[in-house]
Write a protein that holds these residues in place. Structure first.
Motif, mmCIF file in Angstrom:
data_model
loop_
_atom_site.group_PDB
_atom_site.id
_atom_site.type_symbol
_atom_site.label_atom_id
_atom_site.label_comp_id
_atom_site.label_asym_id
_atom_site.label_seq_id
_atom_site.Cartn_x
_atom_site.Cartn_y
_atom_site.Cartn_z
ATOM 1 N N PRO A 176 89.736 113.371 100.901
ATOM 2 C CA PRO A 176 89.412 113.552 102.319
ATOM 3 C C PRO A 176 88.244 112.662 102.730
ATOM 4 O O PRO A 176 87.276 112.494 101.970
ATOM 5 N N THR A 177 88.337 112.071 103.906
ATOM 6 C CA THR A 177 87.144 111.486 104.509
ATOM 7 C C THR A 177 86.376 112.634 105.148
ATOM 8 O O THR A 177 86.955 113.640 105.547
ATOM 9 N N ALA A 178 85.059 112.463 105.232
ATOM 10 C CA ALA A 178 84.237 113.555 105.758
ATOM 11 C C ALA A 178 83.170 113.013 106.699
ATOM 12 O O ALA A 178 81.971 113.160 106.459
ATOM 13 N N PRO A 179 83.598 112.348 107.780
ATOM 14 C CA PRO A 179 82.601 111.809 108.708
ATOM 15 C C PRO A 179 81.913 112.919 109.488
ATOM 16 O O PRO A 179 82.439 114.023 109.635
ATOM 17 N N GLY A 180 80.733 112.591 109.995
ATOM 18 C CA GLY A 180 80.068 113.498 110.915
ATOM 19 C C GLY A 180 80.651 113.320 112.314
ATOM 20 O O GLY A 180 81.799 112.909 112.476
ATOM 21 N N ALA A 181 79.833 113.606 113.302
ATOM 22 C CA ALA A 181 80.310 113.446 114.684
ATOM 23 C C ALA A 181 80.756 112.008 114.941
ATOM 24 O O ALA A 181 81.713 111.760 115.673
ATOM 25 N N THR A 182 80.054 111.050 114.304
ATOM 26 C CA THR A 182 80.418 109.643 114.423
ATOM 27 C C THR A 182 80.886 109.129 113.067
ATOM 28 O O THR A 182 80.137 109.163 112.095
ATOM 29 N N ALA A 183 82.127 108.689 113.021
ATOM 30 C CA ALA A 183 82.662 108.071 111.807
ATOM 31 C C ALA A 183 82.227 106.611 111.782
ATOM 32 O O ALA A 183 82.275 105.923 112.804
ATOM 33 N N ARG A 184 81.821 106.140 110.592
ATOM 34 C CA ARG A 184 81.290 104.775 110.467
ATOM 35 C C ARG A 184 82.212 103.947 109.571
ATOM 36 O O ARG A 184 82.469 104.322 108.432
ATOM 37 N N ARG A 192 92.266 105.357 115.061
ATOM 38 C CA ARG A 192 92.995 106.245 115.969
ATOM 39 C C ARG A 192 93.054 107.678 115.440
ATOM 40 O O ARG A 192 92.934 108.640 116.226
ATOM 41 N N VAL A 193 93.255 107.835 114.137
ATOM 42 C CA VAL A 193 93.312 109.190 113.578
ATOM 43 C C VAL A 193 91.964 109.878 113.723
ATOM 44 O O VAL A 193 91.886 111.072 114.063
ATOM 45 N N TRP A 194 90.872 109.157 113.474
ATOM 46 C CA TRP A 194 89.553 109.747 113.657
ATOM 47 C C TRP A 194 89.311 110.131 115.117
ATOM 48 O O TRP A 194 88.779 111.216 115.391
#
Length: 410
Positions: free
Chosen positions: A31-39, A67-69
């Protein structure tokens, strides 16, 4: 440097799923686990032959990530570079009798046009190597202060083993790394290096080549390729970014070296939580590449009247991580599929869109399973063609979902 215009993304009901991606460094889909802003940082072109199908397939893969993010509710800070000064560009300019700057500007402009036509979401920061030279020079000095550099005949090198985690991105053995370094722009045989894999940070000026002043601590010259991306990414995204991306030919040495340089610069690990790589596209039994000259250009296809949305569909029919070969059948098949989809969403009604929207989100969140997503839309289209369902709003929802998630404008 400016990017290209952003296409409009339709709003969809509900919310997308968390994204899982294959991480080269661990060999697992995680899984990716970005915060409010994915980098996200994706390595850009060296602008002397843009944009071939291999380029398009790579940037399309990371467009899907973007797009998915967004569909899952994240803001996305996306950074991409342009290596607008490097040996291959200079060599091509000399070969063809062109000014290297004019060549870089022309090919970068063409790349922007192709990305616009293909509906690729632009990066927030689009940064050329030339404009980043001051910050790259600062990074060289910081690496020197950390004891991670040395000089060979006036050129500054990075000692790869100053990073104890060197080798952790590609997980190759030494023999493989040496072979790939020689094949992909390294200089493992150069006399005077402490280790054959050590990479160039700053090249002192050569006769007849461009060079820049970089303060008192460095001679006039130009930056090495790997540090370019490390500096640009760190200065805009920081460390521990969510995705570092590019084609699979960048795993080593480029992503390995830039990660190690970033680790030494920041004292933190990892530089990226996911290292994500798109497969290679071949033609006539060989990898499509500039050096081989076996290229199919997006601009050529556009000039002959091919719909960029059909080209996008042709690329989406292959999973982003697989190596595959472009054939004469790819585009006609995609054109037929596009025509069916367009006809289906032009009907007055159709089957409920709920299942296809759920399937699109599920497939794309599962390591960007675009072929599975296309099949889900095909299933809805087949039902619509058979006259199944009377939901008057369904064609509009499906059209918007295909646009927002797959980037296909119907």
């Amino acid at each position: 440097m400016h990017a290209w215009p952003a296409p409009a993304i339709p709003s969809l009901p509900g919310k997308g799923l968390p994204l899982r991606l294959f991480d080269t460094a661990t060999g697992e889909v995680r899984p990716t686990a970005p915060g409010a802003t994915a980098r996200m940082y994706v390595c850009g072109i060296t602008p002397y032959d843009a944009t071939h199908i291999g380029h398009a397939a790579t940037y399309l893969a990371f467009d899907l990530v973007h797009r998915v993010w967004l569909d899952a509710g994240h803001d996305v800070h996306y950074v991409q570079n342009v290596t607008d000064v490097d040996d291959p560009l200079l060599e091509r300019a000399v070969r063809d009798g062109h000014d290297w700057q004019a060549l870089a500007e022309r090919e970068t402009a063409l790349f922007r046009e192709d990305m616009t036509a293909l509906g690729i979401l632009p990066p927030r920061d689009y940064v050329g190597a030339v404009e980043a030279i001051p910050e790259i020079a600062v990074a060289v000095e910081r690496l020197r202060e950390a004891g991670a550099t040395y000089e060979v005949d006036g050129d500054t090198y990075f000692s790869v083993h100053s990073d104890p985690r060197f080798g952790g991105v590609g997980r190759f053995d030494d023999a493989t790394m040496l072979a790939l370094s020689a094949e992909r722009g390294g200089d493992p045989e150069r006399p005077g290096k402490k280790h054959p894999l050590d990479c160039l940070l700053w090249q002192s000026a050569r006769p007849g080549e461009p060079a820049w002043e970089a303060g008192d601590a460095l001679p006039p010259g130009r930056p090495g390729w790997h540090l370019e991306c490390a500096a640009i990414a760190l200065n805009r995204l920081g460390t521990g970014i969510d995705v570092q991306g590019g084609g699979s030919d960048l795993v080593f040495p480029h992503h390995e070296m830039s990660a190690s340089e970033a680790h030494v610069l920041t004292g933190s690990w990892p530089f990226a939580r996911h290292y994500v790589h798109a497969g290679m596209v071949g033609l006539d039994g060989e990898k499509m590449s500039k050096s081989k000259g076996n290229l199919v250009f997006v601009s050529t296809l556009r000039e002959q009247g091919d719909d960029p949305m059909a080209l996008r569909l042709a690329l989406l029919a292959h999973h982003y991580r697989t190596d595959w070969e472009w054939t004469d059948d790819d585009l006609p098949s995609a054109q037929a599929r596009l025509a069916r989809w367009q006809a289906a969403v032009s009907r007055n009604g159709g089957p409920s869109p709920d299942a296809v929207l759920d399937a699109l989100r599920r497939h794309l969140a599962d390591d960007l399973d675009a072929p599975g997503a296309l099949t889900a839309v095909d299933h809805w289209v087949t039902e619509a063609e058979a006259g199944s369902g009377t939901d008057e709003g369904a064609p509009g929802v499906v059209s918007r979902a295909v646009n927002a998630l797959l980037g296909i404008r119907l």
